[in-house]
Design a protein around this motif. Structure first.
Motif, PDB file in Angstrom:
ATOM      1  N   GLY A 144       0.807  -1.206   0.000  1.00 34.54           N
ATOM      2  CA  GLY A 144       0.000   0.000   0.000  1.00 34.54           C
ATOM      3  C   GLY A 144       0.842   1.257   0.000  1.00 34.54           C
ATOM      4  O   GLY A 144       0.554   2.219  -0.723  1.00 34.54           O
ATOM      5  N   GLU A 145       1.886   1.280   0.822  1.00 35.68           N
ATOM      6  CA  GLU A 145       2.788   2.426   0.840  1.00 35.68           C
ATOM      7  C   GLU A 145       3.513   2.563  -0.497  1.00 35.68           C
ATOM      8  O   GLU A 145       3.765   3.676  -0.972  1.00 35.68           O
ATOM      9  CB  GLU A 145       3.810   2.265   1.972  1.00 35.68           C
ATOM     10  CG  GLU A 145       4.722   3.468   2.148  1.00 35.68           C
ATOM     11  CD  GLU A 145       5.677   3.292   3.324  1.00 35.68           C
ATOM     12  OE1 GLU A 145       6.602   4.112   3.451  1.00 35.68           O
ATOM     13  OE2 GLU A 145       5.487   2.333   4.105  1.00 35.68           O
ATOM     14  N   PHE A 146       3.850   1.447  -1.107  1.00 36.02           N
ATOM     15  CA  PHE A 146       4.492   1.444  -2.415  1.00 36.02           C
ATOM     16  C   PHE A 146       3.612   2.165  -3.442  1.00 36.02           C
ATOM     17  O   PHE A 146       4.053   3.082  -4.148  1.00 36.02           O
ATOM     18  CB  PHE A 146       4.753   0.000  -2.852  1.00 36.02           C
ATOM     19  CG  PHE A 146       5.325  -0.157  -4.227  1.00 36.02           C
ATOM     20  CD1 PHE A 146       6.688  -0.377  -4.402  1.00 36.02           C
ATOM     21  CD2 PHE A 146       4.513  -0.107  -5.353  1.00 36.02           C
ATOM     22  CE1 PHE A 146       7.209  -0.524  -5.675  1.00 36.02           C
ATOM     23  CE2 PHE A 146       5.039  -0.248  -6.626  1.00 36.02           C
ATOM     24  CZ  PHE A 146       6.393  -0.473  -6.781  1.00 36.02           C
ATOM     25  N   VAL A 147       2.348   1.759  -3.550  1.00 44.26           N
ATOM     26  CA  VAL A 147       1.442   2.361  -4.536  1.00 44.26           C
ATOM     27  C   VAL A 147       1.197   3.835  -4.223  1.00 44.26           C
ATOM     28  O   VAL A 147       1.169   4.680  -5.127  1.00 44.26           O
ATOM     29  CB  VAL A 147       0.127   1.573  -4.589  1.00 44.26           C
ATOM     30  CG1 VAL A 147      -0.869   2.257  -5.527  1.00 44.26           C
ATOM     31  CG2 VAL A 147       0.371   0.142  -5.046  1.00 44.26           C
ATOM     32  N   ALA A 148       1.025   4.154  -2.933  1.00 41.58           N
ATOM     33  CA  ALA A 148       0.771   5.545  -2.557  1.00 41.58           C
ATOM     34  C   ALA A 148       1.965   6.430  -2.900  1.00 41.58           C
ATOM     35  O   ALA A 148       1.801   7.537  -3.432  1.00 41.58           O
ATOM     36  CB  ALA A 148       0.453   5.628  -1.066  1.00 41.58           C
ATOM     37  N   LEU A 150       4.418   5.897  -5.180  1.00 41.70           N
ATOM     38  CA  LEU A 150       4.593   6.038  -6.617  1.00 41.70           C
ATOM     39  C   LEU A 150       3.484   6.888  -7.236  1.00 41.70           C
ATOM     40  O   LEU A 150       3.727   7.671  -8.171  1.00 41.70           O
ATOM     41  CB  LEU A 150       4.634   4.659  -7.271  1.00 41.70           C
ATOM     42  CG  LEU A 150       5.072   4.595  -8.738  1.00 41.70           C
ATOM     43  CD1 LEU A 150       6.378   5.349  -8.971  1.00 41.70           C
ATOM     44  CD2 LEU A 150       5.223   3.152  -9.185  1.00 41.70           C
ATOM     45  N   SER A 151       2.273   6.780  -6.716  1.00 41.95           N
ATOM     46  CA  SER A 151       1.171   7.610  -7.216  1.00 41.95           C
ATOM     47  C   SER A 151       1.440   9.091  -6.973  1.00 41.95           C
ATOM     48  O   SER A 151       1.189   9.936  -7.843  1.00 41.95           O
ATOM     49  CB  SER A 151      -0.143   7.207  -6.553  1.00 41.95           C
ATOM     50  OG  SER A 151      -0.480   5.862  -6.844  1.00 41.95           O
ATOM     51  N   MET A 152       1.971   9.425  -5.798  1.00 46.81           N
ATOM     52  CA  MET A 152       2.293  10.813  -5.499  1.00 46.81           C
ATOM     53  C   MET A 152       3.391  11.336  -6.421  1.00 46.81           C
ATOM     54  O   MET A 152       3.364  12.497  -6.848  1.00 46.81           O
ATOM     55  CB  MET A 152       2.719  10.952  -4.039  1.00 46.81           C
ATOM     56  CG  MET A 152       1.595  10.724  -3.040  1.00 46.81           C
ATOM     57  SD  MET A 152       0.250  11.941  -3.182  1.00 46.81           S
ATOM     58  CE  MET A 152       1.092  13.427  -2.627  1.00 46.81           C
ATOM     59  N   ARG A 153       4.348  10.496  -6.764  1.00 47.59           N
ATOM     60  CA  ARG A 153       5.410  10.914  -7.680  1.00 47.59           C
ATOM     61  C   ARG A 153       4.848  11.173  -9.083  1.00 47.59           C
ATOM     62  O   ARG A 153       5.268  12.116  -9.768  1.00 47.59           O
ATOM     63  CB  ARG A 153       6.516   9.861  -7.734  1.00 47.59           C
ATOM     64  CG  ARG A 153       7.301   9.735  -6.434  1.00 47.59           C
ATOM     65  CD  ARG A 153       8.353   8.631  -6.510  1.00 47.59           C
ATOM     66  NE  ARG A 153       9.030   8.460  -5.237  1.00 47.59           N
ATOM     67  CZ  ARG A 153      10.110   9.127  -4.855  1.00 47.59           C
ATOM     68  NH1 ARG A 153      10.651  10.005  -5.690  1.00 47.59           N
ATOM     69  NH2 ARG A 153      10.674   8.913  -3.692  1.00 47.59           N
ATOM     70  N   LEU A 154       3.933  10.343  -9.516  1.00 45.83           N
ATOM     71  CA  LEU A 154       3.293  10.577 -10.805  1.00 45.83           C
ATOM     72  C   LEU A 154       2.516  11.893 -10.801  1.00 45.83           C
ATOM     73  O   LEU A 154       2.550  12.662 -11.772  1.00 45.83           O
ATOM     74  CB  LEU A 154       2.354   9.416 -11.143  1.00 45.83           C
ATOM     75  CG  LEU A 154       3.001   8.058 -11.421  1.00 45.83           C
ATOM     76  CD1 LEU A 154       1.930   6.977 -11.548  1.00 45.83           C
ATOM     77  CD2 LEU A 154       3.854   8.091 -12.683  1.00 45.83           C
ATOM     78  N   VAL A 155       1.824  12.156  -9.693  1.00 50.61           N
ATOM     79  CA  VAL A 155       1.033  13.383  -9.579  1.00 50.61           C
ATOM     80  C   VAL A 155       1.933  14.608  -9.546  1.00 50.61           C
ATOM     81  O   VAL A 155       1.614  15.652 -10.126  1.00 50.61           O
ATOM     82  CB  VAL A 155       0.134  13.310  -8.336  1.00 50.61           C
ATOM     83  CG1 VAL A 155      -0.512  14.661  -8.054  1.00 50.61           C
ATOM     84  CG2 VAL A 155      -0.950  12.256  -8.518  1.00 50.61           C
ATOM     85  N   ASP A 156       3.074  14.520  -8.862  1.00 47.85           N
ATOM     86  CA  ASP A 156       3.997  15.655  -8.787  1.00 47.85           C
ATOM     87  C   ASP A 156       4.445  16.090 -10.178  1.00 47.85           C
ATOM     88  O   ASP A 156       4.587  17.294 -10.449  1.00 47.85           O
ATOM     89  CB  ASP A 156       5.214  15.285  -7.942  1.00 47.85           C
ATOM     90  CG  ASP A 156       4.887  15.200  -6.457  1.00 47.85           C
ATOM     91  OD1 ASP A 156       3.867  15.784  -6.049  1.00 47.85           O
ATOM     92  OD2 ASP A 156       5.635  14.543  -5.715  1.00 47.85           O
ATOM     93  N   ASP A 224      -1.870   5.186   4.103  1.00 46.65           N
ATOM     94  CA  ASP A 224      -1.810   4.949   2.665  1.00 46.65           C
ATOM     95  C   ASP A 224      -3.099   5.407   1.986  1.00 46.65           C
ATOM     96  O   ASP A 224      -3.065   6.015   0.913  1.00 46.65           O
ATOM     97  CB  ASP A 224      -1.566   3.469   2.371  1.00 46.65           C
ATOM     98  CG  ASP A 224      -0.254   2.974   2.963  1.00 46.65           C
ATOM     99  OD1 ASP A 224       0.664   3.797   3.126  1.00 46.65           O
ATOM    100  OD2 ASP A 224      -0.156   1.769   3.273  1.00 46.65           O
ATOM    101  N   ARG A 225      -4.231   5.132   2.620  1.00 49.85           N
ATOM    102  CA  ARG A 225      -5.515   5.550   2.045  1.00 49.85           C
ATOM    103  C   ARG A 225      -5.592   7.076   1.954  1.00 49.85           C
ATOM    104  O   ARG A 225      -6.077   7.633   0.961  1.00 49.85           O
ATOM    105  CB  ARG A 225      -6.671   5.013   2.884  1.00 49.85           C
ATOM    106  CG  ARG A 225      -6.751   3.492   2.947  1.00 49.85           C
ATOM    107  CD  ARG A 225      -7.928   3.063   3.836  1.00 49.85           C
ATOM    108  NE  ARG A 225      -7.809   1.671   4.227  1.00 49.85           N
ATOM    109  CZ  ARG A 225      -8.215   0.650   3.478  1.00 49.85           C
ATOM    110  NH1 ARG A 225      -8.776   0.896   2.302  1.00 49.85           N
ATOM    111  NH2 ARG A 225      -8.072  -0.592   3.904  1.00 49.85           N
ATOM    112  N   ASN A 226      -5.123   7.749   2.998  1.00 52.23           N
ATOM    113  CA  ASN A 226      -5.154   9.213   2.989  1.00 52.23           C
ATOM    114  C   ASN A 226      -4.265   9.780   1.891  1.00 52.23           C
ATOM    115  O   ASN A 226      -4.631  10.760   1.214  1.00 52.23           O
ATOM    116  CB  ASN A 226      -4.714   9.745   4.350  1.00 52.23           C
ATOM    117  CG  ASN A 226      -5.742   9.482   5.439  1.00 52.23           C
ATOM    118  OD1 ASN A 226      -6.941   9.335   5.157  1.00 52.23           O
ATOM    119  ND2 ASN A 226      -5.295   9.399   6.682  1.00 52.23           N
TER     120      ASN A 226
END
Length: 328
Positions: A144-148, A150-156, A224-226
Motif C-alpha cells: 500500500g505504501e508502495f502504490v501511494a 509512486l502515485s504521489m510521484r506521478l502526480v507531482d 496509505d488511504r489518505n
C-alpha cells in the motif's frame, strides 16, 4: 542470472517490510514471493523481452484476464478489485529529455499482499526517481505504501507540466491584443490541444485512485488511504485547471476572431471611403477625357487645370463630408 537485466527492461526488488530493499535476479523471481512481512516488486518494460513475457504469461500465476489487462495496447486509468489483489492502471507524464508535454505513458500494477507486478511500455521519470529513492534506503514497507508513494510521484510531475501550461495561457492572454495573429494562432491551438489530451487521461485517474483506496486489505493502512485520496484530490484540481486552460484558450481564440473581424471591417471601411472619394473624380476625368468633338474646354489652354481644380475640390468636399459623418 544477473540481478538486473542488461537492457533495463526487467528489474526486480525484494522489500523486507522495514524500509530496506535489494535487487534480485531471475532465480529469486522464479522462487516466488517471500514469506513473512516482505514483498517483491517485479518491474517489466517492453514485453517483447523474452524473459519478462514468458514469466508473465507462464510462470507468474496471475489470472489470464489480468495478464491481458496488464499488456493491453491502449487503456485509460482504472482500478479493479479482486479477492486476491487489485489491478490499477495509471498514467504519468514523462519529464525525461525529448519528451513532449502531452505524452502520458501508462503503467499498470497487479498488487498482491506480498508481490507487486508492474508493466509499462515506456520509461517513466517517476519510476526512475522511485528506484533511486529505494537505492538510497527510502523503501516502502508495504504494498500500500508502495502504490501511494509512486502515485504521489506521478502526480507531482503532472503538477509541473500543468502549471507550465497555465502560465503559457496567461502569456497568451497578454499577447492577444498586441501580437501578430498569424503567430499567435498556432500557439493557442497547441495549448488547447495539449489541455484536451491531458484531461482525457487525468480525469479518470481520480476515480482509479479513489477506488484503489477502498481496497479492504491489511497491507493498505489508513495513512496509505489518505495519501491515495490526497493524490486523487490533486488530480481533481489538475482536471479543473485543464478545463480552465481549455476554456481560456477558447476565449483567446474568440478574441482573436473578433480582432481579425475588426481589422477586416476597418479595411473594408477605408476601401469604401476611398471608393466614395475617387469614384466621382474618376467619372469626371473619364468624361472629360473622351476623344470626341464637343468636349467643353478642349480648345482652352487652361482647361486641364480647370478640370483638375474641380476634381480636387470635389474630392476635398467628399473627404470633409465623410469626416463629418465619421466614416474617416
Amino acid at each position: 542470472m544477473p540481478d538486473y537485466d542488461s537492457q533495463g527492461l526487467v528489474a526486480a526488488w525484494i522489500f523486507d517490510g522495514a524500509g530496506s530493499a535489494r535487487r534480485i535476479g531471475w532465480d529469486e523471481i522464479h522462487a516466488g514471493p517471500p514469506a513473512g512481512s516482505g514483498f517483491q516488486w517485479i518491474s517489466l518494460q517492453q514485453l517483447d523481452h523474452r524473459h519478462g513475457q514468458n514469466w508473465l504469461s507462464d510462470e507468474s500465476r496471475i489470472d489470464p484476464s489480468i495478464v491481458e489487462s496488464l499488456t493491453a495496447a491502449e487503456t485509460r486509468p482504472r482500478c479493479a478489485l479482486f479477492d486476491n489483489g487489485a489491478f490499477l492502471n495509471l498514467r504519468g507524464i514523462n519529464l525525461m529529455p525529448y519528451s513532449l508535454p502531452d505524452e502520458m505513458h501508462s503503467i499498470r500494477f497487479w498488487v498482491e499482499p506480498n508481490r507487486i507486478v508492474s508493466v509499462r511500455k515506456r520509461a517513466l521519470s517517476a519510476v526512475g526517481d522511485f528506484e533511486d529513492a529505494i537505492q538510497r534506503g527510502r523503501a516502502p514497507r508495504t504494498p500500500g505504501e508502495f502504490v501511494a508513494d509512486l502515485s504521489m510521484r506521478l502526480v507531482d510531475r503532472m503538477d509541473t507540466v500543468i502549471t507550465a501550461l497555465a502560465e503559457q495561457a496567461d502569456e497568451l492572454e497578454e499577447l492577444v491584443l498586441s501580437a501578430t495573429l498569424s503567430n499567435l494562432s498556432m500557439k493557442v491551438s497547441e495549448v488547447r490541444r495539449v489541455a484536451i489530451i491531458l484531461r482525457r487521461y487525468i480525469a479518470p485517474q481520480r476515480e482509479a485512485l479513489n477506488h484503489f483506496s477502498l481496497e479492504d486489505a491489511d497491507w493498505l493502512t489508513a495513512r496509505d488511504r489518505n495519501r491515495l485520496r490526497e493524490a486523487a484530490d490533486r488530480v481533481t484540481r489538475f482536471a479543473e485547471e485543464l478545463d480552465s486552460v481549455r476554456d481560456r484558450a477558447a476565449v483567446i481564440y474568440d478574441q482573436m476572431v473578433e480582432r481579425r473581424a475588426e481589422q477586416m471591417n476597418h479595411s473594408m471601411l477605408v476601401l469604401a471611403a476611398v471608393t466614395v472619394v475617387f469614384a466621382p473624380m474618376t467619372l469626371i476625368t473619364g468624361l472629360m477625357g473622351m476623344n470626341v468633338e464637343g468636349i467643353p474646354g478642349a480648345a482652352d489652354p487652361n482647361g486641364f487645370w480647370a478640370v483638375t481644380l474641380i476634381a480636387g475640390m470635389l474630392g476635398a468636399g467628399l473627404v470633409a463630408l465623410l469626416r463629418m459623418i465619421r466614416w474617416l
